[in-house]
Structures are given as structure tokens and as C-alpha cells.
Design an enzyme around this catalytic site. Structure first.
Site, mmCIF file in Angstrom:
data_model
loop_
_atom_site.group_PDB
_atom_site.id
_atom_site.type_symbol
_atom_site.label_atom_id
_atom_site.label_comp_id
_atom_site.label_asym_id
_atom_site.label_seq_id
_atom_site.Cartn_x
_atom_site.Cartn_y
_atom_site.Cartn_z
ATOM 1 N N CYS A 18 1.108 -1.173 0.258
ATOM 2 C CA CYS A 18 0.190 0.342 0.066
ATOM 3 C C CYS A 18 0.755 1.317 -0.222
ATOM 4 O O CYS A 18 1.601 1.494 0.248
ATOM 5 C CB CYS A 18 -0.856 -0.184 1.157
ATOM 6 N N GLY A 45 -1.816 0.907 -4.579
ATOM 7 C CA GLY A 45 -3.243 1.124 -4.441
ATOM 8 C C GLY A 45 -4.044 1.464 -4.771
ATOM 9 O O GLY A 45 -4.203 2.332 -5.286
ATOM 10 N N ASN A 119 1.228 -0.201 5.646
ATOM 11 C CA ASN A 119 2.184 -0.435 3.990
ATOM 12 C C ASN A 119 2.768 -1.468 4.362
ATOM 13 O O ASN A 119 3.882 -1.577 5.284
ATOM 14 C CB ASN A 119 2.857 0.052 3.361
ATOM 15 N N GLY A 120 2.552 -3.106 4.752
ATOM 16 C CA GLY A 120 3.365 -4.365 5.425
ATOM 17 C C GLY A 120 2.951 -5.509 5.067
ATOM 18 O O GLY A 120 1.290 -5.672 5.101
ATOM 19 N N TYR A 262 10.410 -3.055 -9.000
ATOM 20 C CA TYR A 262 9.237 -2.577 -10.106
ATOM 21 C C TYR A 262 8.473 -1.795 -9.984
ATOM 22 O O TYR A 262 7.889 -0.954 -10.117
ATOM 23 C CB TYR A 262 8.139 -4.250 -9.893
HETATM 24 P P1 AMP Z 1 3.866 -12.259 -15.635
HETATM 25 O O1 AMP Z 1 2.895 -11.795 -17.045
HETATM 26 O O2 AMP Z 1 3.151 -12.782 -14.219
HETATM 27 O O3 AMP Z 1 5.021 -12.423 -15.798
HETATM 28 O O4 AMP Z 1 4.045 -10.735 -14.539
HETATM 29 C C1 AMP Z 1 5.231 -10.130 -15.477
HETATM 30 C C2 AMP Z 1 4.481 -8.319 -15.280
HETATM 31 O O5 AMP Z 1 3.894 -7.534 -14.328
HETATM 32 C C3 AMP Z 1 6.197 -7.612 -15.605
HETATM 33 O O6 AMP Z 1 5.691 -6.995 -17.387
HETATM 34 C C4 AMP Z 1 5.480 -6.399 -14.353
HETATM 35 O O7 AMP Z 1 6.341 -5.474 -14.533
HETATM 36 C C5 AMP Z 1 4.971 -6.598 -13.695
HETATM 37 N N1 AMP Z 1 4.704 -6.729 -12.193
HETATM 38 C C6 AMP Z 1 5.986 -7.653 -11.811
HETATM 39 N N2 AMP Z 1 5.136 -7.951 -10.350
HETATM 40 C C7 AMP Z 1 4.172 -7.353 -10.324
HETATM 41 C C8 AMP Z 1 3.289 -7.487 -8.631
HETATM 42 N N3 AMP Z 1 3.261 -7.758 -8.091
HETATM 43 N N4 AMP Z 1 1.790 -6.565 -9.293
HETATM 44 C C9 AMP Z 1 1.531 -5.893 -10.720
HETATM 45 N N5 AMP Z 1 2.402 -6.206 -11.797
HETATM 46 C C10 AMP Z 1 3.358 -6.782 -11.207
#
Ligand code: AMP
Length: 503
Positions: A18, A45, A119-120, A262
Site C-alpha cells: 500500500c 494501491g 504498508n507491509g 518494479y
Molecule cells: P507476468 O505476466 O505474470 O510474468 O508478470 C510480469 C509482468 O507484471 C511484468 O511486466 C511486470 O512489470 C509486472 N509485475 C511484476 N510484479 C508485479 C506485481 N507484484 N503486481 C503487478 N504487476 C507486476
């Protein structure tokens, strides 16, 4: 082959990824600055948003499901009186999606009113909840934030503010960056290992605590510094300063490396590092570790952009073999080959695989001229389930790419996150039971390489022991039931533990 370690253990508490904020101003109402700050933290969030303020006599609260812009109308802000307040945006999770977990959590009790933004994720929330429930505390949600609120409320009946916070910090185990309001007093607390970010900013007429410095910039403020792991920061009620109490000290931090990779905004400074520069540096390292000569390098927008720019920069200086380029060698061309539709939500919020696949296609469309007949390197920050990369490799090939090489700015994600990032379960992670070659086959790329864990630690200028890399190593800096820990950390023993104010 990486060995899968069985099923993901049940998560204790709720995963709370968050954004939090707290503001104390000299006279001016806090609601509007809090509202703007929440806008700046919206990427942290999108499920719910809320503000709690205090006007010296009473607490005001407006919390609802939805985006910041939907939750607050003009009239809502006008009735949030008071120059002190806190705010929260909550990340959508696979768990219960209902308003009982929306924050800030607020409660009135004998010695005043309390508001909490978290957050956590705590790993011992269930144990504390059971103990408090046994002592007569009634809970309205299954979230761990309410557990912190009740514990703190109980301690405040017996102790002054600083000692009460310290006592609560000695009981809770896990990651937490908190903004807290106790009547008109606004505080910020960061867990002893500093897993989630939290920083202090100076405004023209007050002070702000926020998950990311981008929120401070939005209010034309100045970043003062990060809240230190284990520190309590109390903003002075007249907005003229803050007091600091280092309540718990630990030898090592456990900063989440994935915030840099990310989650955080590229324009935020976290733990003294500008996220954008960190991502560019990670991209440079990626080229040095596993560069491949192709006609064109392109990012997955927006998550891969800074990585790709650093990667292409390094590629223009040296060849994939590490030799300096000579004048006649043009190196690798950087191009925006994929266009993003900004009106499609994050792929992650789509509950089914089918919907996730459709969303990737809705979200990204290739520019044919930059792809057709070319060898392409596609750069993203991470592969989680593999949905995005599988779809994009196919898309680029359908568009006429001769070869598609994937380069990833983080190591393979092999294990779940218990500290607040909704990262999917172990069974859903494509790299949990596949090595790099097998993932490459699965996504149908011509080659695949990830950044090494040492590469990440080197760029973040951190001892590996000061980072939380549980999702890429499977070893966590916290004591999580059913998982391995890489540190000498123990949960607080709740039963029979006598905690004294001067501990
Ligand atoms: P995936 O398609 O499941 O392999 O997810 C990878 C993609 O989702 C990448 O483009 C990342 O930038 C993005 N991503 C990575 N971690 C997260 C996260 N926790 N929540 C949402 N998107 C994510």
C-alpha cells in the site's frame, strides 16, 4: 532445475502492499494535501483509499473502495477538518476484497482516538489477535492493521506515546511502514528492518511522512530523509518540526529490492537512491552480464523502460563481448516497439488466466516498422507467471520479428512474497519449478537471461544481507512459518513475555 518447495504456506494476516501518508500543518487543513499525496501514491494501491483527520476536538474519516479520484468528491474533503491527518491507498489482493480492510483504520478509545495506515505485512498477526481477543478486544476485520491498532490502544492506556509505540513494535513481527494519528499527533514508524519505504518531507507550512518522495514533490515539498529502520518520528503539532526516537536497532536492514525493480515510482528516492537511476544501472548491468547483439532493443512499457534505456546505453559503449565499440559500429538501436493503451488496468488484477492474457493484448500493440524483419531484444523488469512475456514474444513474432530475445532486470522469481507484494503463489510462479532454459522454451523466446542476485545487490550498493530478496532466493529475512530464513531472526514470544516500558 530449481526445486519447488511444495505449496505456499497459508499467509498470516493480509498482504498489504500500500501507500501511506501523514501530514501536520501549521493551521491549514490537512485534507487537501493528503488527497494530492494519495494521488501521487495511487500506483501503490487501487482497491481503496481513505483519509482520517483530527481538528483538536474530534476525528473525521472518509474511507471507501475505489481509486482516489472516485472515493473523494469536493464535499468529502470539506468536512475532513483539522490540520493533522493520515491517508492510505490499498493494493488489490487475491484475499478478501471488502471495505472492512480499507484504511486508515480508525478507533476511539478511553485515552483518545487513533488512526492507522499500514504498508507491509505482519507474520505474527494471528497470534497477537488471538491473545487480544482472549483479553476481550473485538475485531471487525481479518487485517493485521487492526491488530496493531488494538495493541497500541491497549498500551496507550498504560504508557506515554513513545513507550506505547515501542512496546507494540516489540510484539509485532514482519514488515510495516505506518503512519499513525493519535488525536492531533501524527507519527511515522518503520519496522526494525526497514522493509517498506517511508520518508520525511518538509512543506512550506508543515511536515509530511509518505511512502515515497514523489508525494512530497507533488506538494512542492523537500525530501528531508528516509525514516530509519526501527525509528519513530513524531511530527510536532504546530507543523514546525519533528522528533525522532530510535526505538529498536538491528544489525541488518531488509530493504525490499523489488521496490526498486518494479513497485516504486521511478521519480521517487528510496533509501537514498533515485529509483529511475537504479533501474538504468540495473539495465546497464544486465547488458554487461548477458548482452546479446540484435538489431533493436525495446522495453515492455512502462515497467521495462528505464532498464532498456540503461541496457541500450551500455550496449552503445561496449559490444556483447565487453570490447569498446569502434566508430563504425552503430551498436544496438533503441526503439519504442510496443505502444501501451493507458486505459487498461494492471494485468495482475485480472483474476483468471484467460482475462490476464486478454488484458496483455488489450494493453500493448506493436509498431510494425520497428519489428518486421528484425532481431529484437525485449526488456522487462520481471517475469512472474510468464503471461506477459509469452504473449509479447508471440505478438512480436506475429508482427514479423525474426528473433526475440528476452532480458529481465531481476533474477527469476521463485518464491512468494510474504512482506507485502502480491506476487502470486509458488505454484503460479513460472520459475518456481523451471530453470532458465525451460522458462525460455515456455515463453518461446530465442534466448532468455535474468539479472543475477549479485548484480542487483551491487547496483543497489547494498550488502546482500541488507536486502530482502526472499522472492528470488526462497530465503527470507523474517521468521515465516513453513519457509526458510537466511537470518538469525525470531518471532517475539508473546506468551509469558513481560515487556516493560524501559526495555
Ligand atoms: P507476468 O505476466 O505474470 O510474468 O508478470 C510480469 C509482468 O507484471 C511484468 O511486466 C511486470 O512489470 C509486472 N509485475 C511484476 N510484479 C508485479 C506485481 N507484484 N503486481 C503487478 N504487476 C507486476
Amino acid at each position: 532445475m530449481t526445486e519447488a518447495r511444495g505449496e505456499t504456506p497459508r499467509r498470516t494476516g493480509m498482504t498489504e502492499k500500500c501507500g501511506v501518508v501523514g501530514v501536520a500543518l501549521n493551521g491549514r487543513d490537512a485534507a487537501r494535501p493528503l488527497y494530492y499525496a494519495l494521488y501521487a501514491l495511487q500506483h501503490r494501491g487501487q482497491e481503496s483509499a481513505g483519509i482520517v483527520t483530527h481538528d483538536g476536538f474530534q476525528q473525521h474519516s472518509h474511507v471507501d473502495m475505489g481509486l482516489v479520484g472516485d472515493v473523494f468528491g469536493e464535499g468529502d474533503l470539506d468536512v475532513l477538518n483539522g490540520s493533522a491527518g493520515i491517508g492510505h491507498v490499498r493494493y488489490p489482493t487475491a484475499g478478501s476484497v471488502d471495505s472492512s480492510c480499507a484504511q486508515p483504520f480508525s478507533v476511539s478509545f478511553k485515552s483518545g482516538s487513533l488512526g492507522l495506515s499500514h504498508n507491509g505485512n505482519l507474520v505474527n498477526a494471528d497470534e497477537i489477535r488471538d491473545e487480544l481477543a482472549g483479553a476481550g478486544h473485538a475485531f471487525t476485520s481479518d487485517g493485521d492493521t487492526e491488530v496493531i491498532a488494538h495493541d497500541l490502544a491497549r498500551n496507550l492506556l498504560e504508557e506515554d506515546l513513545v513507550r506505547a509505540v515501542k512496546r507494540t513494535m516489540q510484539r509485532i513481527h514482519g514488515s510495516y511502514s505506518l503512519t499513525i494519528s493519535h488525536d492531533e499527533t501524527i507519527m511515522g514508524v518503520r519496522d526494525p528492518q526497514g522493509n517498506r519505504p517511508l520518508c520525511i518531507g518538509k512543506l512550506e507550512d508543515g511536515y509530511i511522512l509518505a511512502s515515497e518522495s514523489a508525494a512530497i514533490d507533488t506538494l512542492d515539498g523537500e525530501l528531508v530523509r528516509d525514516v530509519r529502520p526501527g525509528e519513530l518520528v513524531v511530527l510536532q503539532e504546530d507543523g514546525r518540526g519533528f522528533d525522532s526516537y530510535q526505538l529498536i536497532e538491528r544489525e541488518h536492514t531488509a530493504h525490499c529490492f523489488f521496490e526498486h525493480v518494479y513497485f516504486a515510482r521511478p521519480d521517487s528516492v528510496i533509501d537514498d537512491t533515485l529509483v529511475y537511476e537504479a533501474r538504468r544501472e540495473l539495465g546497464r548491468t544486465l547488458w554487461e552480464e548477458s548482452g546479446v547483439e540484435t538489431d533493436v532493443v525495446m522495453p515492455v512499457p512502462d515497467s521495462g523502460r528505464a532498464f532498456a534505456s540503461g541496457y541500450a546505453d551500455a550496449a552503445s559503449e561496449t559490444s556483447a563481448e565487453g570490447e569498446p565499440r569502434d566508430e563504425n559500429d552503430d551498436g544496438v538501436e533503441f526503439a519504442e516497439g510496443l505502444m501501451k493503451n493507458r486505459y487498461v488496468g494492471r494485468t495482475f488484477i485480472m483474476p483468471t488466466q484467460d482475462e490476464r492474457e486478454r488484458a496483455v493484448r488489450l494493453k500493448l500493440n506493436p509498431i510494425k516498422s520497428t519489428v518486421e524483419g528484425k532481431t529484437v531484444t525485449l526488456i522487462d523488469d520481471s517475469i512472474v507467471r510468464g503471461t506477459t512475456s509469452t504473449q509479447l514474444v508471440q505478438l512480436l513474432k506475429d508482427c514479423g520479428a525474426e528473433e526475440v530475445h528476452m532480458r529481465i532486470g531481476a533474477p527469476p522469481i521463485v518464491a512468494p512474497c510474504y512482506m507485502g507484494i502480491d506476487m502470486a503463489t509458488r505454484e503460479e510462479l513460472i520459475a518456481a519449478d523451471k530453470d532458465t532454459e525451460e522458462v525460455c522454451d515456455a515463453i518461446d523466446a530465442d534466448s532468455l537471461a535474468y539479472l543475477s542476485t549479485d548484480g542487483v545487490a551491487g547496483v543497489l550498493e547494498n550488502d546482500r544481507d541488507d536486502l530482502c530478496m526472499g522472492c528470488v532466493t526462497g530465503e527470507y529475512p523474517y521468521d515465516i512459518e513453513g519457509e526458510e530464513t537466511d537470518r538469525d531472526v525470531a518471532r517475539p514470544q508473546l506468551e509469558g513475555t513481560a515487556l516493560h516500558a524501559d526495555d
